[in-house]
Design a protein around this motif. Structure first.
Motif, short mmCIF file in Angstrom:
data_model
loop_
_atom_site.label_atom_id
_atom_site.label_comp_id
_atom_site.label_asym_id
_atom_site.label_seq_id
_atom_site.Cartn_x
_atom_site.Cartn_y
_atom_site.Cartn_z
N GLY A 5 0.77 -1.23 0.00
CA GLY A 5 0.00 0.00 0.00
C GLY A 5 0.81 1.29 0.00
N THR A 6 2.14 1.19 -0.07
CA THR A 6 2.96 2.40 0.00
C THR A 6 3.80 2.63 -1.25
OG1 THR A 6 4.90 1.30 0.96
CG2 THR A 6 3.23 2.13 2.50
N GLY A 7 4.03 1.58 -2.02
CA GLY A 7 4.92 1.68 -3.17
C GLY A 7 6.39 1.63 -2.79
N LEU A 8 6.69 1.40 -1.52
CA LEU A 8 8.08 1.34 -1.05
C LEU A 8 8.64 -0.06 -1.26
CD1 LEU A 8 7.69 3.29 2.30
CD2 LEU A 8 8.71 4.13 0.18
N HIS A 9 9.88 -0.11 -1.73
CA HIS A 9 10.57 -1.37 -1.95
C HIS A 9 11.99 -1.25 -1.41
CE1 HIS A 9 7.48 -2.65 -4.83
NE2 HIS A 9 7.53 -1.41 -5.28
#
Length: 91
Positions: A5-9
């Motif tokens: 849900g954040t687009g963080l990788h």
């Protein structure tokens, strides 16, 4: 690793905790003790496998069965998706 849900990788290297890998790559996750007792970093694994680096982290047996982990003392064993809504990119 992916934070749902954040687009963080971010990526972890073998022997690196999820929390350390996140911080190294500019992803901030709440934490305090970094030894598995305070539970500040507690989040859920959506997909993938992790293993805790200590025999019994500060989670109940029920929490473990429900997929809760403590990233400060957990290492990835596969690609992992974490449900960690308080995670954010470093400014």
């Amino acid at each position: 690793m992916t934070i749902l849900g954040t687009g963080l990788h971010f990526e972890a290297v073998p022997g690196e905790t999820l929390l350390a890998a996140a911080r190294r790559q500019g992803v901030l996750m709440p934490s305090a003790c970094r030894n598995g007792t305070c539970r500040e970093c507690r989040c859920r694994v959506g997909q993938g496998q992790v293993r805790h680096t200590i025999a019994w982290p500060g989670l109940s047996a029920d929490e473990k069965r429900e997929g809760w982990v403590l990233p400060c003392v957990a290492e990835a064993e596969s690609d992992v998706e974490l449900d960690a809504p308080r995670a954010k990119a470093a400014p």
